[in-house]
Every structure is written in structure tokens, then in C-alpha cells.
Design a protein around this motif. Structure first.
Motif, PDB file in Angstrom:
ATOM      1  N   THR A  60       0.896  -1.106  -0.012  1.00 27.95           N
ATOM      2  CA  THR A  60      -0.032  -0.059  -0.002  1.00 27.95           C
ATOM      3  C   THR A  60       0.959   1.489   0.014  1.00 27.95           C
ATOM      4  N   LEU A  61       1.888   1.113   0.770  1.00 30.11           N
ATOM      5  CA  LEU A  61       2.609   2.469   0.799  1.00 30.11           C
ATOM      6  C   LEU A  61       3.443   2.382  -0.488  1.00 30.11           C
ATOM      7  N   VAL A  62       3.865   1.502  -1.162  1.00 28.57           N
ATOM      8  CA  VAL A  62       4.461   1.476  -2.555  1.00 28.57           C
ATOM      9  C   VAL A  62       3.541   2.135  -3.626  1.00 28.57           C
ATOM     10  N   HIS A  63       2.362   1.671  -3.304  1.00 31.88           N
ATOM     11  CA  HIS A  63       1.269   2.164  -4.403  1.00 31.88           C
ATOM     12  C   HIS A  63       0.934   3.781  -4.171  1.00 31.88           C
ATOM     13  N   GLY A  64       1.249   4.226  -2.738  1.00 36.22           N
ATOM     14  CA  GLY A  64       1.002   5.682  -2.638  1.00 36.22           C
ATOM     15  C   GLY A  64       2.216   6.446  -2.762  1.00 36.22           C
ATOM     16  N   SER A  65       3.237   5.985  -3.092  1.00 35.11           N
ATOM     17  CA  SER A  65       4.499   6.922  -3.100  1.00 35.11           C
ATOM     18  C   SER A  65       4.475   8.156  -4.167  1.00 35.11           C
ATOM     19  N   TYR A  66       3.780   7.932  -5.391  1.00 36.35           N
ATOM     20  CA  TYR A  66       3.825   8.900  -6.136  1.00 36.35           C
ATOM     21  C   TYR A  66       2.619   9.835  -5.950  1.00 36.35           C
ATOM     22  N   LEU A  67       1.748   9.452  -5.109  1.00 34.04           N
ATOM     23  CA  LEU A  67       0.726  10.498  -4.871  1.00 34.04           C
ATOM     24  C   LEU A  67       1.490  11.397  -3.762  1.00 34.04           C
ATOM     25  N   CYS A  68       2.151  10.944  -3.006  1.00 33.84           N
ATOM     26  CA  CYS A  68       2.979  11.953  -2.115  1.00 33.84           C
ATOM     27  C   CYS A  68       3.684  12.802  -2.811  1.00 33.84           C
ATOM     28  N   MET A  69       4.115  12.816  -4.040  1.00 32.61           N
ATOM     29  CA  MET A  69       4.696  13.773  -4.808  1.00 32.61           C
ATOM     30  C   MET A  69       3.744  14.800  -5.326  1.00 32.61           C
ATOM     31  N   PHE A  70       2.485  14.499  -5.285  1.00 34.11           N
ATOM     32  CA  PHE A  70       1.386  15.517  -5.569  1.00 34.11           C
ATOM     33  C   PHE A  70       0.818  16.465  -4.470  1.00 34.11           C
ATOM     34  N   PHE A  71       0.846  15.675  -3.079  1.00 42.09           N
ATOM     35  CA  PHE A  71       0.121  16.102  -2.144  1.00 42.09           C
ATOM     36  C   PHE A  71       0.970  16.393  -0.888  1.00 42.09           C
ATOM     37  N   LEU A  72       2.285  15.929  -0.841  1.00 40.96           N
ATOM     38  CA  LEU A  72       3.039  15.974   0.494  1.00 40.96           C
ATOM     39  C   LEU A  72       4.282  16.614   0.023  1.00 40.96           C
ATOM     40  N   VAL A  73       4.310  17.843  -0.594  1.00 38.54           N
ATOM     41  CA  VAL A  73       5.627  18.217  -0.941  1.00 38.54           C
ATOM     42  C   VAL A  73       5.654  19.699  -0.321  1.00 38.54           C
ATOM     43  N   ASP A  74       6.741  19.811   0.770  1.00 36.56           N
ATOM     44  CA  ASP A  74       6.836  21.107   1.284  1.00 36.56           C
ATOM     45  C   ASP A  74       8.446  21.624   1.548  1.00 36.56           C
ATOM     46  N   THR A  75       8.506  22.497   2.213  1.00 39.02           N
ATOM     47  CA  THR A  75       9.817  22.635   2.588  1.00 39.02           C
ATOM     48  C   THR A  75      11.031  21.656   2.846  1.00 39.02           C
ATOM     49  N   PRO A  91      11.144  17.314   3.535  1.00 37.24           N
ATOM     50  CA  PRO A  91      10.362  16.035   3.152  1.00 37.24           C
ATOM     51  C   PRO A  91       9.528  15.641   4.294  1.00 37.24           C
ATOM     52  N   HIS A  92       8.106  15.234   3.887  1.00 37.49           N
ATOM     53  CA  HIS A  92       7.352  14.725   5.057  1.00 37.49           C
ATOM     54  C   HIS A  92       7.720  12.997   5.253  1.00 37.49           C
ATOM     55  N   TRP A  93       7.503  12.915   6.530  1.00 37.06           N
ATOM     56  CA  TRP A  93       7.800  11.418   6.720  1.00 37.06           C
ATOM     57  C   TRP A  93       7.246  10.361   6.046  1.00 37.06           C
ATOM     58  N   LEU A  94       5.911  10.388   5.504  1.00 37.81           N
ATOM     59  CA  LEU A  94       5.175   9.524   4.792  1.00 37.81           C
ATOM     60  C   LEU A  94       5.753   9.411   3.513  1.00 37.81           C
ATOM     61  N   SER A  95       6.348  10.465   3.012  1.00 39.02           N
ATOM     62  CA  SER A  95       6.842  10.525   1.563  1.00 39.02           C
ATOM     63  C   SER A  95       8.244   9.821   1.776  1.00 39.02           C
ATOM     64  N   LEU A  96       9.081   9.901   2.677  1.00 39.64           N
ATOM     65  CA  LEU A  96      10.167   9.323   2.873  1.00 39.64           C
ATOM     66  C   LEU A  96       9.686   7.850   3.031  1.00 39.64           C
ATOM     67  N   LEU A  97       8.979   7.311   3.712  1.00 42.69           N
ATOM     68  CA  LEU A  97       8.761   5.935   3.999  1.00 42.69           C
ATOM     69  C   LEU A  97       8.037   5.293   2.766  1.00 42.69           C
ATOM     70  N   SER A  98       7.225   6.020   2.214  1.00 46.38           N
ATOM     71  CA  SER A  98       6.711   5.406   0.994  1.00 46.38           C
ATOM     72  C   SER A  98       7.652   5.198  -0.218  1.00 46.38           C
ATOM     73  N   PHE A  99       8.585   6.340  -0.250  1.00 43.18           N
ATOM     74  CA  PHE A  99       9.574   6.089  -1.342  1.00 43.18           C
ATOM     75  C   PHE A  99      10.563   5.200  -0.898  1.00 43.18           C
ATOM     76  N   SER A 100      10.905   4.977   0.189  1.00 44.42           N
ATOM     77  CA  SER A 100      11.719   3.772   0.566  1.00 44.42           C
ATOM     78  C   SER A 100      11.201   2.631   0.507  1.00 44.42           C
ATOM     79  N   CYS A 101      10.077   2.523   0.699  1.00 46.43           N
ATOM     80  CA  CYS A 101       9.177   1.348   0.286  1.00 46.43           C
ATOM     81  C   CYS A 101       9.377   0.919  -0.974  1.00 46.43           C
ATOM     82  N   LEU A 102       9.200   1.892  -1.885  1.00 47.15           N
ATOM     83  CA  LEU A 102       9.236   1.724  -3.361  1.00 47.15           C
ATOM     84  C   LEU A 102      10.649   1.005  -3.838  1.00 47.15           C
TER      85      LEU A 102
END
Length: 441
Positions: free
Chosen positions: A98-113, A115-126
């Protein structure tokens, strides 16, 4: 009735996922062909993002089904009610996918100054997903090969037992490489010094220090603190010129303005310059980035060039040119598209030409048009960034990484990149800040 007529209902889950990815891919090609440049670029960008996420996730689904069959069904068994440990294992694998499939959604919704922890976790899982899928497939092929070579039942039993051990081995190797990749990517970029001979280089510019950056990828897993570290390291090199050869960012200025502020601290005696990469166009905000960079004293080379010279020797100069990325025209980005002749228009035949071309394929095309170019600086490949993607990057690019002599008068340098794209791992490659010293040939 229609579904059964075409046999779609009888297809395996992998077959359905493959068809879905094919449909989305061809819809992307069709939309690029039919959508007019008059359509608002933000609308086109939104369409591209939706298609991109659907395409990526349909491809990921193929791998996810493959992983599930092996690390869940093969290890836990398909018969009988699962035990409590087996249920926990299934839940863990499901959460991972689930985290793997959500990784690219983070690119559109969790971008900030930062990195968000969920982005780091999802892309690490990828990243873990890519490595694990490779080893599972490799060992699966070896198991099938052994089965073909086996000629007795005892041998088949040995093969069946070996397949489980191969799955366990694949998971162990994946864990080791993933930890190494995460630690490696977290290290500061290496400073690599390269001397490059340039014909027609004036004596006054002999020894000119040009710092090359590329593929920083400000976005879901690269933020302000990493960029600040890069800028500090660049300034310590005391460069004459700094060039950023594309893929600076993966999102709009409005989301990353604060993250990009360290670029304003970059110091280069004779100027800092930027040429676009494919990911800069994916943001649909290239003009916004041009304006921001201009306000920070970084000149965007949009199919254009600048004269680089020392103030005391204005008659001696280098033509530093930059071309738009190859994909600008494919994306039908208004007013953009690779144009080598326009970029070099006005360059003197007596002066050396240095061209910024993000993709090695663009470098090759540019040299076919203008063999008088002295040096091309590129990025894009990341030197593969993540094994086994290294193999694909090597096979798909005319220049992979490092310095290449193309002809007696021309050289190409491809940097492995200064940051990383999405997955915060580097295996079989390192981030790099390239300190190029130009020498008279």
C-alpha cells in the motif's frame, strides 16, 4: 456476456493489470497528440499527473501481484486457515505494498520545505520493492531452469524446497542493499575534480573552474536542508561559474519557494546558469522557476547562450549555451522545445562552445547538428541510482556516466547527479558535485 466473449474474465490478475497499464500508456500518447497548445497548461499538467499516477500504479500492480504470490502464498501456503503469525505477515506485506502504491501520490500532495515522513517512508518502500522484485524474478528464473534440467522426482522435490530458500535469500539480500542504499544516499555529495582540455580556450580563461550540478530533484524526498548542504559545498570550491543541468525540481514554485531559498546564497564570480530537464517540465511551472532563479541571480538558458569572460579580458570569452529538454516538445509545452541552432546563434567560431543538455540523447543529437561544440555537460542518468535500474540506464543512454571523448575536438561529461529522484537510495552510484577545470588543449 461481452466480457466472457473476449475472454477478459478468464484472464489472470497479472494479465488484467498488464492490459490496464497498456490502456493508460496509449491514452497518454493519444492525449499528447490531440491536445492543442491552446489548452491551459495547468489543465494539461493535471491530466498528465493523473495519467502518470494511473500508469505507474498499473505497472506496480503487476509486480505487487508477483510479490504477493511468492512472499505470502509460497511462504505461508495457500491451504487451510492461516495462523496468527501468517495473518500478521500478510498484513505487513499488504501495508508495505500500500505504501509502495501511494509513493507517487506523495509527490503531488506532500511536498513542502522539508520532506514529509510519509513521503520518505513510501519512497523507501518503493526502493525496497524494486530490489525485491528483481531478486524474486531472478531466483524464480533460476528455479525454473533447474526444474527443466531436473530429470527425476527427487530432483523436483529439491527444486521445490530450494524455491522457498531462494525467496528467503531474496529478502535478505534486499534488506542488506536497501540499508546500504539509504545510508549511501544520505551522505553529502562527493566532490569530483575533472580536468577537461578545451580547444580554442583563451589563455585568460585557462584553469577556469566550472562547478556542475544536476538532478537535485527538490520535492518529496529532497528539501531545503539538503539543498543548503549542496550550496555550502559549492561555495567552498570558490567557483568561477556554476551550472545546473536540469531536473532541479519536481513541483511548483508555490510549494518549494522556501526550500529553494539556499540557491540565492550560491556564489560564482562569473555567473550561475540553469538549463531545463524533463522533470522541470513535469511541474508545468517552468516560467515560475525561471523568474525565481532570475531573482536569485541564476540565469536560465532557454535555447540561448551567455558569454563567459573575465572582467579584465572582455575580448576572450566562452559561449555557454543551454537547450530546452527533449521532452518539452513531446509535452507540447508552449514556447519550449530543443533548438540547438537558436541556442548557438551568435556564438563566435573563434570561441569554444560549452553546451548544457540535460539528457545524453540530447547531447548526441546536438553534436550531430553542430560538431563544432567543444564540450557538452549532461545529467539525467543518475548513473542508474538504484540497482538493478543501473542496467537499464546503461543500455538506454548513449553516454552513461563520466567523461567521453566523442571526437578529436569534442568531449561529453555526464554527471551522476547531485541529489536523487524520489527513492532516497543510491546503490552502485554516488551523488556528485563536479568541479571541472578547463585547460587549453
Amino acid at each position: 456476456m461481452t466480457v466472457s466473449m473476449f475472454g477478459f474474465g478468464r484472464l489472470s490478475a497479472e494479465g488484467k493489470a498488464g492490459i490496464a497499464s497498456g490502456v493508460v500508456f496509449f491514452s497518454m500518447l493519444i492525449s499528447r497528440t490531440l491536445i492543442s497548445e491552446r489548452v491551459d497548461k495547468n489543465t494539461r499538467a493535471s491530466l498528465f499527473r493523473v495519467q502518470f499516477v494511473l500508469f505507474i500504479n498499473s505497472l506496480l500492480l503487476l509486480g505487487s501481484l508477483y510479490i504477493w504470490k511468492r512472499v505470502v502464498r509460497r511462504l505461508c501456503g495457500a491451504r487451510g486457515a492461516p495462523s496468527v503469525p501468517q495473518r500478521c505477515w500478510r498484513l505487513l506485506v499488504l501495508l508495505f505494498l500500500t505504501l509502495v502504491h501511494g509513493s507517487y501520490l506523495c509527490m503531488f500532495f506532500l511536498v513542502d520545505t522539508e520532506p514529509h515522513w510519509l513521503s520518505l517512508l513510501s519512497f523507501s518502500c518503493l526502493g525496497i520493492y524494486v530490489i525485491l522484485l528483481f531478486f524474486l524474478f531472478l531466483f524464480g528464473c533460476l528455479t525454473r531452469l533447474r526444474r527443466l534440467l531436473s530429470r527425476n522426482r527427487g530432483g523436483e522435490d529439491a527444486v521445490a524446497g530450494g524455491s522457498v530458500s531462494h525467496i528467503v535469500l531474496a529478502m535478505i539480500l534486499t534488506a542488506i542493499l536497501a540499508v546500504y542504499g539509504l545510508v549511501n544516499a544520505a551522505q553529502p555529495p562527493r566532490v569530483i575534480e575533472v580536468e577537461i582540455p578545451v580547444e580554442k580556450l583563451p589563455e585568460s580563461l585557462n584553469g577556469l573552474r566550472l562547478v556542475l550540478l544536476s538532478d537535485i530533484h527538490l520535492g518529496p524526498t529532497v528539501g531545503r536542508s539538503k539543498l543548503q548542504r549542496i550550496v555550502t559545498m559549492v561555495n567552498e570550491l570558490n567557483p568561477d561559474v556554476v551550472v545546473i543541468v536540469g531536473d532541479l525540481t519536481d513541483s511548483q514554485v508555490s510549494r518549494l519557494r522556501s526550500a529553494a531559498e539556499p540557491l540565492g546564497q550560491m556564489k560564482a564570480r562569473l555567473g550561475s546558469y540553469f538549463a531545463t530537464g524533463n522533470h522541470d517540465y513535469y511541474t508545468a511551472d517552468v516560467e515560475g522557476w525561471f523568474e525565481l532563479l532570475q531573482s536569485m541571480g541564476i540565469q536560465a538558458l532557454h535555447n540561448s547562450h551567455a558569454k563567459v569572460f573575465r572582467p579584465e579580458q572582455t575580448q576572450d570569452w566562452i559561449c555557454l549555451a543551454g537547450i530546452d529538454d527533449l521532452e518539452a516538445r513531446m509535452l507540447r509545452y508552449p514556447g519550449h522545445g530543443m533548438d540547438v541552432e537558436k541556442a548557438l546563434s551568435g556564438c563566435s567560431a573563434e570561441s569554444p562552445i560549452i553546451l548544457l543538455a540535460h539528457q545524453p540523447h540530447a547531447a548526441k543529437q546536438a553534436l550531430q547538428q553542430r560538431p563544432d561544440i567543444s564540450l557538452v555537460l549532461s545529467g539525467h542518468t543518475h548513473a542508474g541510482q538504484l540497482f538493478p535500474l543501473t542496467i537499464l540506464a546503461f543500455l538506454m543512454n548513449p553516454f552513461f556516466c563520466g567523461l567521453y571523448r566523442v571526437s578529436e575536438h569534442t568531449m561529453v561529461y555526464v554527471t551522476p547527479g547531485t541529489g536523487h529522484y524520489g527513492i532516497p537510495m543510491r546503490i552502485a552510484s554516488h551523488s556528485e558535485i563536479t568541479n571541472i577545470i578547463l585547460k587549453r588543449a
